[in-house]
Design an enzyme around this catalytic site. Structure first.
Site, PDB file in Angstrom:
ATOM      1  N   VAL A   1     -19.196   0.811  -4.605  1.00 16.03           N
ATOM      2  CA  VAL A   1     -18.893   0.207  -3.260  1.00 16.03           C
ATOM      3  C   VAL A   1     -18.813   1.392  -2.316  1.00 16.03           C
ATOM      4  CG1 VAL A   1     -17.107  -0.988  -2.215  1.00 16.03           C
ATOM      5  CG2 VAL A   1     -17.274  -1.136  -4.573  1.00 16.03           C
TER       6      VAL A   1
ATOM      7  N   ASN B   1      -5.211  -4.732  -7.078  1.00  9.61           N
ATOM      8  CA  ASN B   1      -6.355  -4.077  -6.731  1.00  9.61           C
ATOM      9  C   ASN B   1      -6.241  -2.550  -6.732  1.00  9.61           C
ATOM     10  OD1 ASN B   1      -9.048  -3.778  -5.263  1.00  9.61           O
ATOM     11  ND2 ASN B   1      -7.464  -3.101  -3.641  1.00  9.61           N
TER      12      ASN B   1
ATOM     13  N   ASP C   1       0.773  -1.151  -0.094  1.00  5.09           N
ATOM     14  CA  ASP C   1       0.072   0.083   0.032  1.00  5.09           C
ATOM     15  C   ASP C   1       0.780   1.273   0.071  1.00  5.09           C
ATOM     16  OD1 ASP C   1      -3.139   0.220   0.860  1.00  5.09           O
ATOM     17  OD2 ASP C   1      -2.124   2.071   0.923  1.00  5.09           O
TER      18      ASP C   1
ATOM     19  N   LYS D   1     -10.038   1.111 -16.842  1.00  5.92           N
ATOM     20  CA  LYS D   1     -10.503  -0.159 -16.456  1.00  5.92           C
ATOM     21  C   LYS D   1     -10.909  -1.105 -17.554  1.00  5.92           C
ATOM     22  CE  LYS D   1     -10.206   0.571 -11.890  1.00  5.92           C
ATOM     23  NZ  LYS D   1      -9.581  -0.229 -11.039  1.00  5.92           N
TER      24      LYS D   1
ATOM     25  N   TYR E   1     -10.624   7.053 -15.787  1.00  4.62           N
ATOM     26  CA  TYR E   1     -10.966   5.739 -15.062  1.00  4.62           C
ATOM     27  C   TYR E   1     -11.728   4.883 -16.008  1.00  4.62           C
ATOM     28  CZ  TYR E   1     -12.983   3.181 -11.135  1.00  4.62           C
ATOM     29  OH  TYR E   1     -13.026   2.226 -10.334  1.00  4.62           O
TER      30      TYR E   1
END
Length: 253
Positions: free
Chosen positions: A178, A79, A33, A149, A145
């Site tokens: 989410v 991720n 991270d 993706k 974005y």
């Protein structure tokens, strides 16, 4: 399940939910991270590394450490991602475009680049890349974005073809909206751009699904654990939405 799992952006949000789910399933967990504070609040038995997935030398370094300490890698959850700007395409600056693609698309590529030789040598492995429903339908005011993706879906399908002969599978998960801080930022920016309230935008996203709700991090995490497991041993090259069934990707327009 047993196994060795690396999760990028694993210290918070969806990545943290993935790490917790793999841990609960009996896997060894390594979280990478960019946020050192978030890493410091992860369980002590997880391995932890501070990295920027957009910088190749840091990605190469973590995979070298994984080989040295673990001797291999069973699952990569690529991720890491950023929301990018919220603006019509003519108002998107080239630097904002590049920054969004650098993390979302190039970051996934770099992780796959360094995971592939490890998994090919051991003749096994699973790669799970986090895409988005924006990568299936596109989305107004989110061109960088959505482009990134869509790109990771092409990357994953290509990886499935290249790595399949070595016993390695690759799939993408496409979350819908989410619940969590990251989505709250998106809601705020979109509300400002469209002259709407946060709740109007939120309800628009939710009403665009047949189940009428946002998903939670654990919903994505459960799918990642499944895709990494023997139960999915012949599932590869797939694009799996976990989104409450999107029926209208932009109901607000």
């Amino acid at each position: 399940m047993s196994g060795r799992v690396l999760i990028t952006a694993g210290a918070s949000g969806v990545g943290r939910a993935m790490a917790e789910a793999f841990d609960a399933a009996g896997a060894q967990v390594w979280v990478a991270d960019l946020d050192p504070d978030a890493l410091s609040h992860c369980p002590s038995h997880w391995r932890k590394s501070e990295i920027n997935v957009a910088e190749e030398f840091t990605v190469a370094d973590i995979f070298a450490k994984i080989e040295a300490e673990w001797g291999g890698l069973d699952t990569l959850c690529a991720n890491a991602g950023v929301a990018g700007p919220t603006a019509v395409v003519e108002d998107v600056g080239i630097e904002d475009w590049r920054a969004c693609l650098s993390v979302n698309l190039e970051g996934a590529f770099l992780c796959a680049k360094y995971a592939a030789p490890i998994m090919k040598r051991q003749q096994s492995g699973a790669v799970v890349i986090t895409s988005s429903t924006a990568g299936q339908y596109g989305y107004p005011n989110r061109a960088p974005y959505a482009a990134a993706k869509w790109g990771v879906i092409g990357l994953a399908k290509t990886l499935a073809m290249e790595l399949g002969p070595f016993g390695v599978r690759c799939n993408t998960i496409c979350p819908g909206a989410v619940e969590g801080p990251r989505m709250e930022g998106v809601l705020a920016r979109e509300a400002a751009a469209k002259g709407m309230t946060r709740d109007q935008v939120y309800n628009g996203y939710a009403s665009g699904t047949s189940m009428g709700r946002f998903v939670e991090g654990r919903d994505i995490a459960d799918m990642a654990v499944f895709l990494a497991s023997d139960a999915a041993r012949l599932v590869s090259g797939q694009v799996i939405a976990v989104d409450g069934h999107t029926v209208n990707p932009d109901p607000k327009l």
